[in-house]
Scaffold this active site. Sequence first.
Site, PDB file in Angstrom:
ATOM      1  N   LYS A  22     -44.116  15.967 -16.361  1.00 48.16           N
ATOM      2  CA  LYS A  22     -43.438  17.237 -16.095  1.00 48.16           C
ATOM      3  C   LYS A  22     -44.391  18.243 -15.444  1.00 48.16           C
ATOM      4  CE  LYS A  22     -43.019  20.247 -19.578  1.00 48.16           C
ATOM      5  NZ  LYS A  22     -43.606  21.562 -19.334  1.00 48.16           N
ATOM      6  N   ASN A  23     -45.575  18.418 -16.037  1.00 45.06           N
ATOM      7  CA  ASN A  23     -46.463  19.473 -15.546  1.00 45.06           C
ATOM      8  C   ASN A  23     -47.008  19.187 -14.156  1.00 45.06           C
ATOM      9  OD1 ASN A  23     -45.991  20.859 -17.846  1.00 45.06           O
ATOM     10  ND2 ASN A  23     -47.988  20.461 -18.805  1.00 45.06           N
ATOM     11  N   CYS A 116     -43.763  34.435 -24.486  1.00 45.16           N
ATOM     12  CA  CYS A 116     -42.869  33.363 -24.908  1.00 45.16           C
ATOM     13  C   CYS A 116     -43.207  33.031 -26.349  1.00 45.16           C
ATOM     14  CB  CYS A 116     -43.020  32.134 -24.009  1.00 45.16           C
ATOM     15  SG  CYS A 116     -44.574  31.310 -24.242  1.00 45.16           S
ATOM     16  N   ARG A 121     -48.718  35.387 -22.871  1.00 52.28           N
ATOM     17  CA  ARG A 121     -49.225  34.441 -21.862  1.00 52.28           C
ATOM     18  C   ARG A 121     -49.345  35.160 -20.531  1.00 52.28           C
ATOM     19  NH1 ARG A 121     -46.342  28.627 -22.605  1.00 52.28           N
ATOM     20  NH2 ARG A 121     -48.035  27.939 -21.281  1.00 52.28           N
ATOM     21  N   ASP A 305     -51.012  20.517 -26.068  1.00 54.31           N
ATOM     22  CA  ASP A 305     -49.614  20.064 -26.104  1.00 54.31           C
ATOM     23  C   ASP A 305     -49.382  18.947 -27.125  1.00 54.31           C
ATOM     24  OD1 ASP A 305     -48.969  21.892 -24.209  1.00 54.31           O
ATOM     25  OD2 ASP A 305     -48.801  20.489 -22.555  1.00 54.31           O
ATOM     26  N   ARG A 396     -36.339  20.556 -22.281  1.00 51.00           N
ATOM     27  CA  ARG A 396     -37.160  21.063 -21.178  1.00 51.00           C
ATOM     28  C   ARG A 396     -38.152  20.012 -20.706  1.00 51.00           C
ATOM     29  NH1 ARG A 396     -40.157  26.378 -22.479  1.00 51.00           N
ATOM     30  NH2 ARG A 396     -40.959  25.749 -20.458  1.00 51.00           N
TER      31      ARG A 396
HETATM   32  C1  UD1 Z   1     -50.349  24.642 -18.738  1.00 50.47           C
HETATM   33  C2  UD1 Z   1     -49.294  23.649 -19.131  1.00 50.47           C
HETATM   34  C3  UD1 Z   1     -49.070  23.675 -20.636  1.00 50.47           C
HETATM   35  C4  UD1 Z   1     -50.390  23.471 -21.373  1.00 50.47           C
HETATM   36  C5  UD1 Z   1     -51.445  24.459 -20.861  1.00 50.47           C
HETATM   37  C6  UD1 Z   1     -52.825  24.215 -21.451  1.00 50.47           C
HETATM   38  C7  UD1 Z   1     -47.868  23.536 -17.188  1.00 50.47           C
HETATM   39  C8  UD1 Z   1     -46.566  23.859 -16.573  1.00 50.47           C
HETATM   40  N1  UD1 Z   1     -48.073  23.964 -18.435  1.00 50.47           N
HETATM   41  O1  UD1 Z   1     -49.865  25.950 -19.096  1.00 50.47           O
HETATM   42  O2  UD1 Z   1     -48.161  22.635 -20.972  1.00 50.47           O
HETATM   43  O3  UD1 Z   1     -50.193  23.693 -22.743  1.00 50.47           O
HETATM   44  O4  UD1 Z   1     -51.566  24.358 -19.433  1.00 50.47           O
HETATM   45  O5  UD1 Z   1     -53.235  22.914 -21.176  1.00 50.47           O
HETATM   46  O6  UD1 Z   1     -48.687  22.865 -16.602  1.00 50.47           O
HETATM   47  N2  UD1 Z   1     -54.514  32.728 -19.474  1.00 50.47           N
HETATM   48  C9  UD1 Z   1     -54.772  34.068 -19.273  1.00 50.47           C
HETATM   49  N3  UD1 Z   1     -54.459  34.616 -18.049  1.00 50.47           N
HETATM   50  C10 UD1 Z   1     -53.912  33.881 -17.036  1.00 50.47           C
HETATM   51  C11 UD1 Z   1     -53.660  32.502 -17.261  1.00 50.47           C
HETATM   52  C12 UD1 Z   1     -53.976  31.955 -18.499  1.00 50.47           C
HETATM   53  O7  UD1 Z   1     -55.265  34.774 -20.157  1.00 50.47           O
HETATM   54  O8  UD1 Z   1     -53.675  34.411 -15.950  1.00 50.47           O
HETATM   55  C13 UD1 Z   1     -54.864  32.112 -20.783  1.00 50.47           C
HETATM   56  C14 UD1 Z   1     -53.622  31.599 -21.537  1.00 50.47           C
HETATM   57  O9  UD1 Z   1     -53.019  32.620 -22.291  1.00 50.47           O
HETATM   58  C15 UD1 Z   1     -54.213  30.493 -22.386  1.00 50.47           C
HETATM   59  C16 UD1 Z   1     -55.322  29.920 -21.474  1.00 50.47           C
HETATM   60  O10 UD1 Z   1     -55.628  30.943 -20.531  1.00 50.47           O
HETATM   61  O11 UD1 Z   1     -54.807  31.022 -23.540  1.00 50.47           O
HETATM   62  C17 UD1 Z   1     -54.950  28.641 -20.741  1.00 50.47           C
HETATM   63  O12 UD1 Z   1     -53.683  28.793 -20.153  1.00 50.47           O
HETATM   64  P1  UD1 Z   1     -53.222  27.927 -18.879  1.00 50.47           P
HETATM   65  O13 UD1 Z   1     -54.142  26.760 -18.699  1.00 50.47           O
HETATM   66  O14 UD1 Z   1     -53.045  28.851 -17.738  1.00 50.47           O
HETATM   67  O15 UD1 Z   1     -51.815  27.386 -19.336  1.00 50.47           O
HETATM   68  P2  UD1 Z   1     -50.523  27.232 -18.455  1.00 50.47           P
HETATM   69  O16 UD1 Z   1     -50.884  26.940 -17.039  1.00 50.47           O
HETATM   70  O17 UD1 Z   1     -49.597  28.358 -18.738  1.00 50.47           O
END
Ligand code: UD1
Length: 419
Positions: A22-23, A116, A121, A305, A396
């Site tokens: 999915k990701n 969420c 996030r 995850d 999802r």
């Molecule tokens: C992606 C995955 C999700 C997985 C996560 C961590 C997808 C669609 N989703 O989520 O399934 O659980 O990686 O492996 O691929 N953060 C910030 N600011 C930002 C971006 C992130 O503070 O602009 C923080 C987040 O709150 C979190 C950490 O960085 O604590 C990592 O988040 P991130 O790797 O960005 O997760 P997602 O891409 O949302």
Amino acid sequence: MEKLVIRGCRRLQGRVPISGAKNSALAIIPAAALGDGESILYHVPEEEDIHTMCQILQELGIQAWRDQDKALHILPGELKTEAPYELVRRMRASFYVAGLLLARKGEAQVPLPGGCSLGSRPVDFHIRGFQALGAETSIEHGMMIARSPGRLTGTRYFINRSSVGATVNLMLAASLAQGTTILENAAREPEIVDLAIFMNTMGANIRGAGTNVIRIEGVERMKGAQHTILPDRIEAGTYLLAACITQGDITVEDVVPEHLNALLRKLQEAGAEVQEDETTVRVAAPQRLRAVDVETAPYPGFPTDLQQPFVAAMSLAEGTSVIRETIFDRFRYVDELLRMGADIRVERDTAIVRGVIKLTGAPVEATDLRASAALVLAGLAAEGVTEVLGVEHLRRGYEHFEDKFRALGADIHAEPVES
Ligand code: UD1
């Protein structure tokens, strides 16, 4: 609305084919719209998040359809620059259209995804990256508005935490920029590598994906391409944990075993038997697992995850495990496991799981995707009947969920919920 009804205490065994990730698909689908022609994507799972991403692209003027063999076709047209809130709010990965629109149109108006059930996030790393590429950004009426006077310009940008989402978005944005972009502290997840492989087939010039430094030489244009999405390591991990919690014996097929390393080493430490082949992994747990400690971390560490399904498995292990969650606020489902007889105490980012001899079925409610998987696993092992509400979260990100579990011997079916 529907619920899943599970009669537990059955040992699951057999082979289960794993779907496309999915990701990975969620990043590759908007990437396909960077090309001038049609792209065809194979092994894209039929899941709600994928459907949402396709709907957003359609609203932006991109055609997205499945042919009779389920391959997903993406054909970009004249793009609109404003993404609709109603669709974007459903999932964070929608924010990837910001990178796409900035690259193709020099302008993007995309609602901020908001919080969420996993807590706050933010997308600040994405936005600061767009700024580094030369875009001017502002937040107005809940919308991120980003504009660049001409093409974006290559830059060197350090991503504060190795965020998967920011890495994807900036790869999309930088691919058509003028000059070279170097992303430092980039995410190393296999899904990032899959995205880079696909984008390079489209004509992008990306090196270093899979390491912490990704180098993107901007190109003038990209074309459509064909690609098969890599297997879903999180789905595979969920079935392997189902083998553990039911003291069963399950082989996942069509996987890349190396992507499951962190989980498999922990399962071995806990006493499970693990056999790896080129494209399959077999996990058998003839007896109760021993408790082991886990700390989630970006890839190649233990995936956040799989934290929830892993806690479910540890709730029946012998001894006490300490599970530390370092990425998200992801323990809300624990209260539901307690209702099934688990003994878990959460202290800030850590769950202390004291293994119990048995769980008992109960009505429970899932609040997010992986929590729903954890509750189903607990239900598969519990005595009596478990009813899991909040199945929309599960839809999802798991394809043919009940069918796959039934093929392994589970007694599970969906029923409508009377409101
Ligand atoms: C992606 C995955 C999700 C997985 C996560 C961590 C997808 C669609 N989703 O989520 O399934 O659980 O990686 O492996 O691929 N953060 C910030 N600011 C930002 C971006 C992130 O503070 O602009 C923080 C987040 O709150 C979190 C950490 O960085 O604590 C990592 O988040 P991130 O790797 O960005 O997760 P997602 O891409 O949302």
